[in-house]
Design an enzyme around this catalytic site. Sequence first.
Site, PDB file in Angstrom:
ATOM      1  N   THR A  15       0.814  -1.211   0.000  1.00 60.16           N
ATOM      2  CA  THR A  15       0.000   0.000   0.000  1.00 60.16           C
ATOM      3  C   THR A  15       0.850   1.264   0.000  1.00 60.16           C
ATOM      4  O   THR A  15       0.505   2.261  -0.644  1.00 60.16           O
ATOM      5  CB  THR A  15      -0.940   0.010   1.225  1.00 60.16           C
ATOM      6  OG1 THR A  15      -1.876  -1.056   1.089  1.00 60.16           O
ATOM      7  CG2 THR A  15      -1.703   1.321   1.351  1.00 60.16           C
ATOM      8  N   THR A  93       1.113  -4.012   4.414  1.00 57.07           N
ATOM      9  CA  THR A  93       0.846  -4.312   5.824  1.00 57.07           C
ATOM     10  C   THR A  93       0.113  -5.639   6.022  1.00 57.07           C
ATOM     11  O   THR A  93       0.063  -6.145   7.148  1.00 57.07           O
ATOM     12  CB  THR A  93       0.029  -3.189   6.480  1.00 57.07           C
ATOM     13  OG1 THR A  93      -1.205  -3.024   5.772  1.00 57.07           O
ATOM     14  CG2 THR A  93       0.800  -1.878   6.476  1.00 57.07           C
ATOM     15  N   ASP A  94      -0.457  -6.217   4.963  1.00 57.75           N
ATOM     16  CA  ASP A  94      -1.175  -7.493   5.115  1.00 57.75           C
ATOM     17  C   ASP A  94      -0.314  -8.558   5.778  1.00 57.75           C
ATOM     18  O   ASP A  94      -0.817  -9.399   6.537  1.00 57.75           O
ATOM     19  CB  ASP A  94      -1.642  -8.012   3.752  1.00 57.75           C
ATOM     20  CG  ASP A  94      -2.879  -7.304   3.234  1.00 57.75           C
ATOM     21  OD1 ASP A  94      -3.488  -6.531   4.000  1.00 57.75           O
ATOM     22  OD2 ASP A  94      -3.240  -7.528   2.061  1.00 57.75           O
TER      23      ASP A  94
END
Length: 332
Positions: A15, A93-94
């Site tokens: 992201t 960030t997943d």
Amino acid sequence: MRAARTVAVYSLGGTIAMTTDAATGGVVPALSGHDLLAAVPNLEGHGIELRVHDFRRVPGASLTFDDLAELGAAVDRTLAGGDVDGIVITQGTDTIEETAFVLDLHHGHEQPIIVTGAMRNPTMAGPDGPANLYAAVLAAADPQLRGAGVLAVLNDEIHAARHVRKSHTTSPAAFTSPGAGPIGRIAEGGVRLTTALPHRFGPLAQQRRRDVRVGLYTVGLGDDGELLAAWDGRCDGLVIAAFGVGHVPQRLVESLERLAARVPVILSSRIDNGPVLTGTYGYPGSEKDLISRGLIPSGDLGPYHARLLLHELLAQEADREAIAAKFAVFAH
């Protein structure tokens, strides 16, 4: 003349590096490491030399064990040169909590590795990527964090790889360390530690000898074990995300005992916060019963981290005794 401090930045996408795609209307990874750093104000005043490596450009969910093995080897070579004070990794960030843990398992240098990302992409109001990257660079350059291993730095908080979790889907304050808390914060351009550096457990070798598949099975109310049977013969190891302190329905007990006779089966808790017990409850399907049938308790490791540790150990051809011994380290 060498800069006061030197930090190598490896960008993986995610992201933090996304912009709008004209074809889909959604955001996709497109920005380079240089692009990300260009959006960070006031870094120049800290006397930090930055060496940028565009390593991958993928969403966090698409990172693989092979990506991490290659990244770990590249970082190891960089740090072995002796002229870099720390590493920053930017990614989606997943999977930050998982990649940070895997990298920490193998990290054998004193220089810290800082993993960061963003919850808000650059097209949104108030993107957090520049602030997170700024904090990550300062943390990587700070000598207070030598020997700390791999850390996640987001929202001006510094979290140990062993404890950090993504605990909200959208909040910029999504990253927490349940049961432990952050080890420090970034304030006024510097690191402020609030607790001792995390205990290290000794690095695993970087080399992986074989490809393995490790399953994760989450126990649910009314579970009849039919889906558990689907893993038989299809995995090299299995992690059970059990109820509470390590409990399963009685009807699963015999299936788990058969599986544990064939492959390592790790007993963890789906709560992902707190230890799996080893000797309190004694009924069929309790932690004591399951351990007596060959399951290996995960200690304080939740199911996601237990799966990663088991994967890395099996990839290095560790036997059951070595696996049990390594998990026992995480019981303290």
